[in-house]
Design a protein around this motif. Structure first.
Motif, PDB file in Angstrom:
ATOM      1  N   TYR A  15       0.834  -1.209   0.000  1.00 47.90           N
ATOM      2  CA  TYR A  15       0.000   0.000   0.000  1.00 47.90           C
ATOM      3  C   TYR A  15       0.870   1.261   0.000  1.00 47.90           C
ATOM      4  N   THR A  70      -6.133  -3.571  -5.407  1.00 50.41           N
ATOM      5  CA  THR A  70      -6.021  -2.123  -5.179  1.00 50.41           C
ATOM      6  C   THR A  70      -5.077  -1.495  -6.204  1.00 50.41           C
ATOM      7  N   TYR A  73      -6.978  -1.347  -9.420  1.00 52.12           N
ATOM      8  CA  TYR A  73      -8.010  -0.291  -9.315  1.00 52.12           C
ATOM      9  C   TYR A  73      -7.403   1.072  -9.661  1.00 52.12           C
ATOM     10  N   PHE A 182      -3.505  10.721   8.459  1.00 46.10           N
ATOM     11  CA  PHE A 182      -4.294   9.832   7.592  1.00 46.10           C
ATOM     12  C   PHE A 182      -3.497   8.558   7.378  1.00 46.10           C
ATOM     13  N   TRP A 183      -4.070   7.449   7.766  1.00 43.24           N
ATOM     14  CA  TRP A 183      -3.386   6.158   7.635  1.00 43.24           C
ATOM     15  C   TRP A 183      -4.042   5.350   6.525  1.00 43.24           C
ATOM     16  N   ASP A 186      -6.231   4.135   1.325  1.00 46.88           N
ATOM     17  CA  ASP A 186      -7.678   4.351   1.177  1.00 46.88           C
ATOM     18  C   ASP A 186      -8.156   5.607   1.898  1.00 46.88           C
ATOM     19  N   ARG A 187      -7.260   6.300   2.620  1.00 44.70           N
ATOM     20  CA  ARG A 187      -7.653   7.573   3.229  1.00 44.70           C
ATOM     21  C   ARG A 187      -7.264   8.771   2.350  1.00 44.70           C
ATOM     22  N   PRO A 189      -8.709   9.876  -0.369  1.00 42.45           N
ATOM     23  CA  PRO A 189      -9.871  10.736  -0.654  1.00 42.45           C
ATOM     24  C   PRO A 189     -10.215  11.664   0.516  1.00 42.45           C
ATOM     25  N   GLN A 190     -10.148  11.156   1.743  1.00 44.96           N
ATOM     26  CA  GLN A 190     -10.416  12.027   2.896  1.00 44.96           C
ATOM     27  C   GLN A 190      -9.340  13.105   3.012  1.00 44.96           C
TER      28      GLN A 190
ATOM     29  N   TYR B  62      -5.857   6.883  17.178  1.00 40.60           N
ATOM     30  CA  TYR B  62      -6.108   7.279  15.790  1.00 40.60           C
ATOM     31  C   TYR B  62      -7.449   6.731  15.325  1.00 40.60           C
ATOM     32  N   ASP B  66     -10.504   8.512  13.658  1.00 37.24           N
ATOM     33  CA  ASP B  66     -10.906   8.170  12.294  1.00 37.24           C
ATOM     34  C   ASP B  66     -12.367   7.730  12.211  1.00 37.24           C
ATOM     35  N   ARG B  69     -14.228  10.986  12.068  1.00 38.03           N
ATOM     36  CA  ARG B  69     -13.941  11.726  10.828  1.00 38.03           C
ATOM     37  C   ARG B  69     -14.588  11.049   9.629  1.00 38.03           C
ATOM     38  N   TYR B  73     -17.198  12.610   7.130  1.00 33.93           N
ATOM     39  CA  TYR B  73     -16.900  12.608   5.684  1.00 33.93           C
ATOM     40  C   TYR B  73     -18.114  12.147   4.891  1.00 33.93           C
ATOM     41  N   ASP B 186     -14.076   1.509   3.503  1.00 37.04           N
ATOM     42  CA  ASP B 186     -13.262   2.203   2.501  1.00 37.04           C
ATOM     43  C   ASP B 186     -13.082   1.389   1.226  1.00 37.04           C
ATOM     44  N   ARG B 187     -13.600   0.156   1.210  1.00 40.93           N
ATOM     45  CA  ARG B 187     -13.546  -0.618  -0.032  1.00 40.93           C
ATOM     46  C   ARG B 187     -14.847  -0.495  -0.841  1.00 40.93           C
ATOM     47  N   GLN B 190     -14.264   0.461  -4.465  1.00 39.98           N
ATOM     48  CA  GLN B 190     -13.818  -0.684  -5.286  1.00 39.98           C
ATOM     49  C   GLN B 190     -14.980  -1.640  -5.550  1.00 39.98           C
ATOM     50  N   GLU B 193     -17.079  -0.191  -8.275  1.00 39.68           N
ATOM     51  CA  GLU B 193     -16.415  -0.332  -9.576  1.00 39.68           C
ATOM     52  C   GLU B 193     -16.508  -1.786 -10.055  1.00 39.68           C
ATOM     53  N   TRP B 200     -12.293  -6.365 -12.696  1.00 43.89           N
ATOM     54  CA  TRP B 200     -11.288  -5.706 -13.536  1.00 43.89           C
ATOM     55  C   TRP B 200      -9.939  -6.347 -13.329  1.00 43.89           C
TER      56      TRP B 200
END
Lengths: 200, 200
Positions: A15, A70, A73, A182-183, A186-187, A189-190, B62, B66, B69, B73, B186-187, B190, B193, B200
């Motif tokens: 990642y 991923t 994607y 942000f970890w 996938d973060r 976008p945030q 965290y 998160d 947040r 979001y 967060d998936r 994907q 899609e 894909w």
């Protein structure tokens, strides 16, 4: 001036690799620069009490599937290396040695390490491969070879890992921008929404 | 006919809650139905060798940040309950008892449990609260009270958790659609899609 995006990663992190391919465009969209910080997840995971994803029962198999999906994607070339995960101390040391002279060259080197490992399956734990990639990025690999084995750079990498943990970093990729952490790839976008709106 | 979206979650999972608020629209966009499956993460985490996020050093703080947040979001009301995490056996049992009669009512009940816990901070481990929420969803709470304490429904929930693990489920939310697993709220991009393109 807007603050930089601080970007921590381990060269052995899939990642982290995906993030390394995306972060340049992300930063450009928001007029930010990026500070790259290779770290070693081994000591970080020890402190947090977590383990590498890919070695866990059930979750490990999914993770390997998700690494590749991923990457697809995001339309990024990816092949899980046969020797995965791999020690990344030497690559991290080389990064900081190069960065002390030229941060842009160090970023170029880092991209080459990630690509060599995750797109080409090369052994980036091998100092000879690391020096080759440094040379390809325009560094003087003959001048690097000595310091790369020295205690000073080992101590430096240890300090970089310490500093990352002090900043709250516990994974790869891990970003901090405008003080906000942000970890995970996938973060992003945030993180983009955060930069666009100044927080929400 | 396109296959359903299988959706596993624990009522005590903040990301499961966020997913529960999003999945209806996601499914509608792709002409899919959703099968909701409450499970208990305790035995799942034991099998996988992981631990609840929020209790881990560094990562735990965290994560709490998160959770909130991520809810903001997605513009979803959220407040981390004082009693977090909480036992969700009773809520899960009630769900399956209701679902055996009326799947739509069970989904409505599940949404009410999530909302009661994560938006209103109510104690959804309390059987009295669970029965109240069941009644609000139109179930006959007097008729539920007895079976809710019986061995049959305990065994049923155990079997649902077992089946989830056999399907490879190890977290919350966890989705499978067209045989493809997606772990984490967060998936969802994907997963969308995947449904749009047929993989894909």
């Amino acid at each position: 001036m807007p603050s930089t995006i601080e970007f921590w990663f381990d060269f052995s992190s899939p990642y982290g690799y995906v993030a390394s391919q995306l972060i340049g465009d992300v930063a450009a969209r928001h007029g930010r620069a990026v500070n790259w910080h290779p770290i070693l997840l081994g000591p970080v995971f020890k402190a947090v009490g977590t383990a590498p994803l890919a070695g866990l029962p059930i979750k490990g198999d999914y993770s390997k599937h998700d690494f590749a999906r991923t990457a697809r994607y995001h339309e990024i070339p990816f092949r899980l290396p046969e020797n995965f995960p791999v020690g990344t101390q030497v690559a991290a040391r080389a990064f900081y040695l190069i960065a002390d002279g030229d941060a842009d060259r160090a970023r170029d080197f880092a991209s080459r390490v990630f690509g060599a490992y995750f797109a080409e399956g090369r052994d980036v734990a091998d100092p000879a491969v690391v020096l080759q990639l440094a040379a390809a990025a325009g560094a003087d690999s003959a001048a690097l070879a000595g310091p790369l084995k020295g205690d000073a750079i080992k101590e430096r990498v240890r300090a970089e890992v310490e500093n990352a943990m002090k900043a709250g970093v516990f994974g790869s990729p891990h970003f901090i921008v405008d003080g906000e952490p942000f970890w995970g790839v996938d973060r992003i976008p945030q993180m983009e929404e955060w930069m666009r709106t100044g927080g929400w």
